[in-house]
Structures are given as structure tokens and as C-alpha cells.
Design a protein around this motif. Structure first.
Motif, PDB file in Angstrom:
ATOM      1  N   ARG A 188      25.630  33.156  53.912  1.00 16.02           N
ATOM      2  CA  ARG A 188      26.142  31.908  53.327  1.00 16.02           C
ATOM      3  C   ARG A 188      25.796  31.854  51.851  1.00 16.02           C
ATOM      4  O   ARG A 188      24.827  32.436  51.404  1.00 16.02           O
ATOM      5  CB  ARG A 188      25.498  30.709  54.031  1.00 16.02           C
ATOM      6  N   ARG A 189      26.590  31.120  51.097  1.00 14.44           N
ATOM      7  CA  ARG A 189      26.363  30.895  49.665  1.00 14.44           C
ATOM      8  C   ARG A 189      26.370  32.207  48.880  1.00 14.44           C
ATOM      9  O   ARG A 189      25.656  32.373  47.913  1.00 14.44           O
ATOM     10  CB  ARG A 189      25.036  30.157  49.386  1.00 14.44           C
ATOM     11  N   PHE A 190      27.184  33.152  49.315  1.00 17.23           N
ATOM     12  CA  PHE A 190      27.212  34.458  48.657  1.00 17.23           C
ATOM     13  C   PHE A 190      28.510  34.693  47.892  1.00 17.23           C
ATOM     14  O   PHE A 190      28.771  35.799  47.427  1.00 17.23           O
ATOM     15  CB  PHE A 190      27.021  35.562  49.706  1.00 17.23           C
ATOM     16  N   GLY A 191      29.341  33.662  47.807  1.00 18.07           N
ATOM     17  CA  GLY A 191      30.564  33.808  47.017  1.00 18.07           C
ATOM     18  C   GLY A 191      31.783  34.281  47.788  1.00 18.07           C
ATOM     19  O   GLY A 191      32.767  34.733  47.194  1.00 18.07           O
ATOM     20  N   LYS A 192      31.753  34.161  49.122  1.00 16.28           N
ATOM     21  CA  LYS A 192      32.914  34.615  49.912  1.00 16.28           C
ATOM     22  C   LYS A 192      34.141  33.756  49.648  1.00 16.28           C
ATOM     23  O   LYS A 192      35.260  34.263  49.542  1.00 16.28           O
ATOM     24  CB  LYS A 192      32.583  34.602  51.412  1.00 16.28           C
ATOM     25  N   SER A 193      33.938  32.435  49.551  1.00 18.45           N
ATOM     26  CA  SER A 193      35.078  31.531  49.325  1.00 18.45           C
ATOM     27  C   SER A 193      35.710  31.783  47.958  1.00 18.45           C
ATOM     28  O   SER A 193      36.938  31.771  47.812  1.00 18.45           O
ATOM     29  CB  SER A 193      34.629  30.071  49.430  1.00 18.45           C
ATOM     30  N   LEU A 194      34.869  32.025  46.951  1.00 18.16           N
ATOM     31  CA  LEU A 194      35.393  32.342  45.617  1.00 18.16           C
ATOM     32  C   LEU A 194      36.151  33.655  45.650  1.00 18.16           C
ATOM     33  O   LEU A 194      37.203  33.798  45.015  1.00 18.16           O
ATOM     34  CB  LEU A 194      34.250  32.407  44.599  1.00 18.16           C
ATOM     35  N   LEU A 195      35.637  34.622  46.394  1.00 15.03           N
ATOM     36  CA  LEU A 195      36.310  35.909  46.529  1.00 15.03           C
ATOM     37  C   LEU A 195      37.726  35.730  47.076  1.00 15.03           C
ATOM     38  O   LEU A 195      38.700  36.285  46.545  1.00 15.03           O
ATOM     39  CB  LEU A 195      35.499  36.815  47.456  1.00 15.03           C
ATOM     40  N   LEU A 196      37.844  34.934  48.131  1.00 19.31           N
ATOM     41  CA  LEU A 196      39.163  34.702  48.739  1.00 19.31           C
ATOM     42  C   LEU A 196      40.081  33.953  47.789  1.00 19.31           C
ATOM     43  O   LEU A 196      41.287  34.229  47.715  1.00 19.31           O
ATOM     44  CB  LEU A 196      39.014  33.921  50.051  1.00 19.31           C
ATOM     45  N   ASP A 197      39.527  33.006  47.032  1.00 15.12           N
ATOM     46  CA  ASP A 197      40.363  32.249  46.103  1.00 15.12           C
ATOM     47  C   ASP A 197      40.839  33.134  44.952  1.00 15.12           C
ATOM     48  O   ASP A 197      41.952  32.974  44.457  1.00 15.12           O
ATOM     49  CB  ASP A 197      39.613  31.031  45.556  1.00 15.12           C
ATOM     50  N   THR A 198      39.997  34.092  44.547  1.00 17.51           N
ATOM     51  CA  THR A 198      40.392  35.048  43.513  1.00 17.51           C
ATOM     52  C   THR A 198      41.567  35.882  44.011  1.00 17.51           C
ATOM     53  O   THR A 198      42.546  36.115  43.282  1.00 17.51           O
ATOM     54  CB  THR A 198      39.203  35.970  43.145  1.00 17.51           C
ATOM     55  N   LEU A 199      41.485  36.331  45.258  1.00 14.34           N
ATOM     56  CA  LEU A 199      42.585  37.100  45.855  1.00 14.34           C
ATOM     57  C   LEU A 199      43.852  36.259  45.945  1.00 14.34           C
ATOM     58  O   LEU A 199      44.957  36.747  45.680  1.00 14.34           O
ATOM     59  CB  LEU A 199      42.181  37.599  47.248  1.00 14.34           C
ATOM     60  N   ARG A 200      43.698  34.996  46.314  1.00 20.01           N
ATOM     61  CA  ARG A 200      44.874  34.109  46.392  1.00 20.01           C
ATOM     62  C   ARG A 200      45.578  34.037  45.035  1.00 20.01           C
ATOM     63  O   ARG A 200      46.803  34.213  44.946  1.00 20.01           O
ATOM     64  CB  ARG A 200      44.448  32.710  46.832  1.00 20.01           C
ATOM     65  N   CYS A 201      44.807  33.787  43.979  1.00 23.01           N
ATOM     66  CA  CYS A 201      45.391  33.684  42.639  1.00 23.01           C
ATOM     67  C   CYS A 201      46.030  35.000  42.209  1.00 23.01           C
ATOM     68  O   CYS A 201      47.078  35.006  41.547  1.00 23.01           O
ATOM     69  CB  CYS A 201      44.313  33.281  41.626  1.00 23.01           C
ATOM     70  N   LEU A 202      45.419  36.102  42.610  1.00 21.62           N
ATOM     71  CA  LEU A 202      45.947  37.424  42.265  1.00 21.62           C
ATOM     72  C   LEU A 202      47.307  37.655  42.920  1.00 21.62           C
ATOM     73  O   LEU A 202      48.284  38.012  42.243  1.00 21.62           O
ATOM     74  CB  LEU A 202      44.945  38.486  42.729  1.00 21.62           C
ATOM     75  N   PHE A 203      47.376  37.425  44.214  1.00 24.81           N
ATOM     76  CA  PHE A 203      48.632  37.661  44.936  1.00 24.81           C
ATOM     77  C   PHE A 203      49.720  36.661  44.532  1.00 24.81           C
ATOM     78  O   PHE A 203      50.906  36.973  44.607  1.00 24.81           O
ATOM     79  CB  PHE A 203      48.404  37.611  46.447  1.00 24.81           C
ATOM     80  N   GLU A 204      49.322  35.472  44.115  1.00 22.94           N
ATOM     81  CA  GLU A 204      50.309  34.482  43.664  1.00 22.94           C
ATOM     82  C   GLU A 204      50.772  34.746  42.232  1.00 22.94           C
ATOM     83  O   GLU A 204      51.617  34.033  41.710  1.00 22.94           O
ATOM     84  CB  GLU A 204      49.722  33.066  43.788  1.00 22.94           C
ATOM     85  N   GLY A 205      50.185  35.776  41.601  1.00 19.70           N
ATOM     86  CA  GLY A 205      50.644  36.199  40.286  1.00 19.70           C
ATOM     87  C   GLY A 205      50.229  35.308  39.136  1.00 19.70           C
ATOM     88  O   GLY A 205      50.948  35.193  38.142  1.00 19.70           O
ATOM     89  N   ARG A 206      49.058  34.706  39.222  1.00 22.76           N
ATOM     90  CA  ARG A 206      48.604  33.798  38.153  1.00 22.76           C
ATOM     91  C   ARG A 206      47.915  34.597  37.045  1.00 22.76           C
ATOM     92  O   ARG A 206      46.704  34.601  36.885  1.00 22.76           O
ATOM     93  CB  ARG A 206      47.700  32.721  38.754  1.00 22.76           C
ATOM     94  N   GLU A 207      48.734  35.270  36.279  1.00 17.29           N
ATOM     95  CA  GLU A 207      48.281  36.276  35.315  1.00 17.29           C
ATOM     96  C   GLU A 207      47.278  35.743  34.294  1.00 17.29           C
ATOM     97  O   GLU A 207      46.280  36.405  33.970  1.00 17.29           O
ATOM     98  CB  GLU A 207      49.488  36.876  34.578  1.00 17.29           C
ATOM     99  N   ALA A 208      47.507  34.559  33.767  1.00 12.89           N
ATOM    100  CA  ALA A 208      46.663  34.027  32.690  1.00 12.89           C
ATOM    101  C   ALA A 208      45.189  33.960  33.094  1.00 12.89           C
ATOM    102  O   ALA A 208      44.301  34.134  32.253  1.00 12.89           O
ATOM    103  CB  ALA A 208      47.147  32.640  32.268  1.00 12.89           C
ATOM    104  N   LEU A 209      44.929  33.746  34.376  1.00 10.27           N
ATOM    105  CA  LEU A 209      43.547  33.629  34.849  1.00 10.27           C
ATOM    106  C   LEU A 209      42.803  34.964  34.792  1.00 10.27           C
ATOM    107  O   LEU A 209      41.577  35.007  34.815  1.00 10.27           O
ATOM    108  CB  LEU A 209      43.515  33.101  36.289  1.00 10.27           C
ATOM    109  N   PHE A 210      43.552  36.065  34.724  1.00 10.64           N
ATOM    110  CA  PHE A 210      42.937  37.391  34.803  1.00 10.64           C
ATOM    111  C   PHE A 210      42.906  38.116  33.457  1.00 10.64           C
ATOM    112  O   PHE A 210      42.504  39.277  33.400  1.00 10.64           O
ATOM    113  CB  PHE A 210      43.680  38.239  35.847  1.00 10.64           C
ATOM    114  N   GLU A 211      43.305  37.432  32.411  1.00 12.48           N
ATOM    115  CA  GLU A 211      43.255  38.060  31.092  1.00 12.48           C
ATOM    116  C   GLU A 211      41.813  38.405  30.735  1.00 12.48           C
ATOM    117  O   GLU A 211      40.901  37.601  30.907  1.00 12.48           O
ATOM    118  CB  GLU A 211      43.872  37.133  30.041  1.00 12.48           C
TER     119      GLU A 211
END
Length: 255
Positions: A49-72
């Protein structure tokens, strides 16, 4: 050479866009994500718990949804095809405690309904949850013309919350097994699947039939996919270190 400016500490931040747009420190995990996604398939990852799993999944969500500006400025930015966008279905069992199958089914149906609304996929209400989940995946693929990404956060929490009540835990396990069983037959409609949780249940008990599930929990290339290393502390968080005793920091985090 001037010291790097201090940023906000990302305590409890689980939304990747908030973290990237809000001036927080961020340890770039996209090299590991790039490797995971390029290999493709169905993955399972267990972390405390509290190891960043939820953030990891949200990062993947943004990646697959093509939110390019967040990954600059991140590793993956110039290695990703931003023209291709995949619809994402994310299920989470992180909130609250469910004490019976009815509560679990209600939580699942509510999430499936929200995804139908968001994705604009009109589906009739099926008699069973497996049917609803399957129809949502199929309908989403048909509507968007791209295979679907499925992300599951805290896949095991309903069971863990009831471990002291074996009958109840077994009942909830069967409900989750019913949900996850859909992933095997949905293979033609899926681009990528990642399930995360705290425990590591055997494939037989919870992922029956899902024999292509790749457990990367102890795989060396993904060791740092969540959490921080010593090097991360020394580099990314360097502006926070002056005046702090390193051994004391280790002591705070139990070594």
C-alpha cells in the motif's frame, strides 16, 4: 551553478495530470512503462500500500489516451505515437469496505455504468456482470476502432478486507473471479491489461483461465516501476536534502 528550484512534494497525489501540471516533483517512470507497453499483453503487479500503484495506472491511462503535453520532457515523449489513442476502462476497489457479494456487484455495476456514460457506449443492461463487462469492452472497441486498455486498481482489496471472515472472503473472491474471467474471451478487443494489488493470489483461485497473465512483481526490469530509489532521492529530490541527515531519512522509512 544555481541549485534546482524547490517544488511541491507529491504526497498522496494519485492523478498524473495534477502532478505534472501542479509543480510537483516527479520521478520519471516512463522508461519502465515504455518497456511494458511495447512488449504488450496482460500484466499483474503486486506492491505494498502507498507505493504509487494508483499513480502508475493513471499515468498509463493518460498515455493511452494520448495526452501528449503531460509527457513533455519525459523519456517516453519522443518514443510514443501520439496519433493513436486507445479507450481506457479503469476499475478500482480502493475505496471503502465491501462486506458481501451484493455490495461488490453494486460497486462493479456502478463503475461499468460510469464508463458507458463517459465512453458513449449504449448497452442494454445484461443479466449478469460478466455479460455487462464483456459487452462494454466489445462495444467500446467497435465504437472507437481501437482495442481497449483495461486497468484494475487494488484488484484484491475486497478479499483482503474480509480475510478474518473466510466465508465472506470466499464469496467476494467468486464475485471478482466472475469479473476477471471476462478478460480471457475479450482478447480480440484488448490492447493492454494491468491488474495491481497488494497480495499475490494464485492464478487458479482468481484468474482461472487467464493463463497469459504475466506476473512482473519480481521481474528485475520492473523493480523500480513504483516507489523511489536512493538515486531518485539524490537527484530528483536534491533540493529538499540540505540540512537533512541521510541516515535519519532512511530511519523514517524503515531503511
Amino acid at each position: 551553478m544555481s541549485a534546482a528550484p524547490r517544488k511541491k512534494l507529491p504526497i498522496g497525489i494519485q492523478a498524473f495530470d495534477k502532478l505534472r501540471e501542479g509543480g510537483y516533483y516527479y520521478v520519471d517512470k516512463t522508461p519502465q512503462l515504455h518497456r511494458l507497453v511495447v512488449q504488450g499483453g496482460y500484466y499483474f503487479l503486486s506492491r505494498p500500500r502507498r507505493f504509487g500503484k494508483s499513480l502508475l495506472l493513471d499515468t498509463l491511462r493518460c498515455l493511452f489516451e494520448g495526452r501528449e503535453a503531460l509527457f513533455e520532457g519525459l523519456y517516453i515523449h519522443d518514443k510514443w505515437d501520439w496519433q493513436v489513442r486507445h479507450p481506457v476502462i479503469r476499475l478500482s476497489f480502493a475505496d471503502g469496505v465491501m462486506q458481501n457479494r451484493e455490495q461488490l456487484d453494486e460497486r462493479i455495476r456502478d463503475q461499468l455504468f460510469q464508463h458507458r456514460e463517459r465512453l458513449g457506449v449504449p448497452l442494454r443492461r445484461e443479466t449478469d456482470i460478466a455479460g455487462e463487462f464483456s459487452a462494454l469492452i466489445r462495444g467500446t472497441h467497435e465504437k472507437y476502432g481501437q482495442r481497449v486498455v483495461v486497468l484494475v486498481d487494488e484488484y484484491d482489496k475486497p478479499i483482503l478486507d474480509n480475510l478474518l471472515e473466510p466465508e465472506r472472503a470466499r464469496e467476494l473472491r467468486e464475485g471478482l473471479k466472475n469479473l476477471y474471467s471476462v478478460l480471457k474471451d475479450a482478447d480480440p478487443h484488448l490492447a493492454f491489461v494491468l491488474l495491481t494489488g497488494v497480495s499475490k493470489f494464485s492464478k487458479v483461485s482468481l484468474f482461472s483461465g487467464l493463463n497469459n497473465l504475466n506476473d512482473v512483481t519480481l521481474d528485475a526490469p520492473y523493480a523500480t516501476i513504483c516507489g523511489y530509489t536512493d538515486d531518485d532521492i539524490d537527484t530528483v529530490f536534491a533540493p529538499e536534502l540540505p540540512g537533512l541527515e541521510r541516515s535519519q531519512i532512511k530511519h523514517w522509512y524503515n531503511g
